[in-house]
Structures are given as C-alpha cells and as structure tokens.
Write an enzyme that holds these catalytic residues in place. Structure first.
Site: not given
Ligand code: NAD
Length: 353
Positions: A56, A67, A80, A123, A150-151, A236, A238, A304
């Site tokens: 990407r 991205e 996207k 997804r 959120a995820q 996470g 990524d 990722v």
């Molecule tokens: P978010 O900010 O809503 O949630 C992240 C959570 O992680 C928070 O509640 C935070 O308190 C917690 N956190 C941070 N450091 C921590 C640690 N050391 N130990 C435990 N918890 C900790 O984010 P989200 O939307 O849930 O996304 C989470 C991650 O997933 C992001 O890094 C995002 O970039 C990644 N993501 C990846 C994909 C993929 O396809 N691989 C898709 C979507 C999101």
C-alpha cells in the site's frame, strides 16, 4: 439558478453511509456477515494470481499514517483510504478510519462508495478468524485478547462465529477499555474474563490476539510468555517502527503473511532479516503450502491488512446491498447529455440573473 438536470442512473453511485452500514450489519446478523466476509476473502485469496498487487501507498507523519490500498482483478478495481493514528483516542478521535470505492474496470465508473471504518473492523476480524481456522490448534476454545480498543469485540465475535472460541480473556493497559469490551460482549455468549496483565490473559489460551496501538517497537508479548502449540494473531503491528512482539518469538514461530512485499515493510517481520522464510496464506488456503503441521508448533499470523481483503469486503457489499434500503444514490459523476460537452453542462447550470 436553473434547476440542475437530474443525473442519469449510470452516473449515480450507490453510497453506504455509516448509518446504513450499521443497519445493514444488524439486518444481516454480525455472525452471518463475518462468516460470509471470510468466505469472500478466502475465495479471492484462492484466485490470488489474478489480482494486481502492490504494497500500500503510505504517507507517514510523526503521529500516524495515511494509506491508499488499491487492487484490481481485471473486472473490478477497488481501493481503500485508511489512517492509523494511535494518539487520536486521547482527543476523542478514532485510531483507524476508512472509506473505500469499487469501480468497473471496463468503463472506469465507480459502482460503490462506502464507509469502511466499521467494514474494516469486520474484514480484519473475518481475516483473523479465517487464518486461525487454518492455523490454530485443533479444538482451540480460549483466546487471549490483548488490546481492547475499537477492533477487539469484532475480533472476539469472529473467533466465536468462525473458529468456535468459547472464552475470551481480555487485557488492556487501560482498564476502562477492558471494561468497555467486557460490557459490549456480555450478551455474546462468550465467557469473558477481565485480566490485569497480559500474562494473566494468556493463561490457558490456545489463540493469542494482539491488537494494540502504539507507534513504537512495543513488546506486548515477551518470549517467556509464549508456550508451545499456540496460534498468535498479531494485528496491531502494521507500520514501519510499529510492532508488538519480541523478535525471539518470531524466531520460534512459523510465520504466515498476506503479501510478503508489504509485510516485510510493515509487519512484525520488519524486525527480521529480509530473507527470513515466511509462508503466504493464500498458498495455505489453496493447499499448496503447509499450515499447522504439529501440536507443538507456534503459528503466527503477522497481519497488516492487505488490499485484496478490502476488495473482498467491497465486493461483498456490492453483491448484498442491491434491492435493500441500505444505500443512497450519490450524484458523484458529472453526466452531460453529450459526453464531450462538459463545458456546455457548466454553461447550462449558470445562474439566470
Ligand atoms: P484503538 O486505539 O481503538 O485500541 C488500541 C488499544 O490498545 C487501546 O485500548 C490501548 O489502551 C491498547 N494498548 C496500547 N498499548 C497497549 C499495551 N502495551 N498492552 C495492552 N494494551 C495496549 O485501536 P484499534 O482500532 O482497536 O486498532 C488496534 C490496532 O490494530 C492499531 O494498531 C491498528 O493500526 C491495527 N489494525 C490493524 C489491522 C490489520 O488489518 N492488521 C486493521 C485495523 C487495525
């Protein structure tokens, strides 16, 4: 001003707003939709060779990344727009937001524009569960869910719907996030345990999902926390400089990736030598590469998020919104009666006084 001519049907683009996406998911049922999305992704991974593929296009800043994720199968083209800003939640904004578009390759006209913040959570969860269905130890019933943002609920419900997980052990450095996830999942049928450390969350878990957001080489899991035989979904990590696992875990694991050219830049494996062996998931789905081969093996899905997963989600939405009230038609494309008379269209729309 003269009334604008109504655009013709071919120029109106179906648009799924956030509100309509939420209504669509409730109408469909979240478990059904997650299972269907996993099937769409698997079907597209099985025709991997027919897609244009590129890592990407990322624009990095000190606080996050924006991205673009394009791909095409020769019939449809999708992309996207997505951001990742780990500090956003401190000011009431989300870490990840997205929207996406599907177009007809033959005319170049868009056929769907949709919100993808919620659809990305769906997804990503479907993809994790699809990978776990192929890689997790047989009979896995308990998952540690580290990072309860959120995820996390989507990840938990997908693992329940697709892999038969019955218990989820929650941990987040912010107890309010864990409390939120436990509350949201209280009617899911999952047995929930809120934990006060990552170690506690991992007790008895056969699947470990890390889904944290922190723009650094974080060590959410250390080597001594990982016993033999588990499956890890590392969601996470990524982005360049944003990982979750200690490198020693990677050395002990069999690593499965979406698209190596992108994962070597963005995934956990950015911490390894560029020629460290990895297996492409599509080959596991196709039966041309091995997935889990022993009970003691540690399998790692270094997720990722790849453009084909979003293409599958867009394709799924296009196929399923027809005939429903869950979209509106957007006047997105200029549509002059004479296709070469775009300027005439502008003249005709001039204010009369
Ligand atoms: P978010 O900010 O809503 O949630 C992240 C959570 O992680 C928070 O509640 C935070 O308190 C917690 N956190 C941070 N450091 C921590 C640690 N050391 N130990 C435990 N918890 C900790 O984010 P989200 O939307 O849930 O996304 C989470 C991650 O997933 C992001 O890094 C995002 O970039 C990644 N993501 C990846 C994909 C993929 O396809 N691989 C898709 C979507 C999101």
């Amino acid at each position: 001003m003269k009334p604008a001519l109504p655009p013709s049907d071919k120029a109106l683009v179906p648009f799924v707003s956030v509100e309509n996406m939420l209504r669509f998911i409730h109408h469909t049922g979240i478990e059904t939709m997650l299972r269907d999305l996993a099937d769409y992704i698997e079907a597209d991974f099985l025709r991997w060779e027919s897609f244009d593929k590129t890592p990407r296009v990322a624009s990095h800043s000190d606080v996050g990344v924006i991205e673009l994720m394009p791909t095409s199968d020769g019939e449809s083209y999708g992309f996207k727009y997505v951001n990742g800003h780990p500090g956003n939640t401190r000011t009431g904004l989300q870490t990840v937001t997205a929207f996406g578009l599907l177009a007809d390759v033959h005319s170049g006209y868009p056929v769907l524009l949709t919100e993808m913040t919620v659809l990305t959570a769906m997804r990503t969860a479907a993809m994790s569960a699809l990978a776990a269905r192929h890689l997790a130890p047989r009979g896995a019933r308990c998952m540690a869910m580290i990072g309860n943002g959120a995820q996390s609920e989507f990840q938990s419900i997908a693992m329940q719907a697709i892999c038969g997980i019955e218990e989820v052990r929650l941990y987040d450095t912010d107890p309010a996030a864990t409390a939120k996830a436990a509350r949201n999942l209280s009617h899911s049928g999952l047995h929930m345990t809120s934990c006060t450390s990552a170690e506690e969350a991992m007790e008895g878990a056969q699947i470990i999902t890390t889904c944290t957001a922190d723009k650094q080489y974080a060590t959410i899991l250390t080597d001594n926390m990982i016993g033999s035989g588990v499956h890890i979904n590392a969601i996470g990590g990524d982005c360049p400089g944003k990982t979750e696992l200690a490198p020693a875990i990677l050395q002990r694991s069999d690593i499965f990736v979406e698209y190596p050219e992108q994962t070597r830049i963005e995934g956990e494996i950015q911490q390894l030598a560029p020629d460290h062996p990895v297996t492409e998931l599509w080959q596991v789905f196709a039966g041309t590469a091995k997935g889990r081969t022993s009970e003691a093996q540690i399998t790692l899905f270094d997720s990722v998020g790849f453009a084909i997963e979003d293409f599958s989600a867009l394709r799924y939405m296009r196929d399923h919104i027809t005939g429903t009230p869950f979209f509106t038609l957007l006047d997105l494309l200029a549509d002059p009666d004479d296709p070469r008379d775009l300027y005439g269209m502008l003249l005709r729309a001039a204010p009369s006084d």
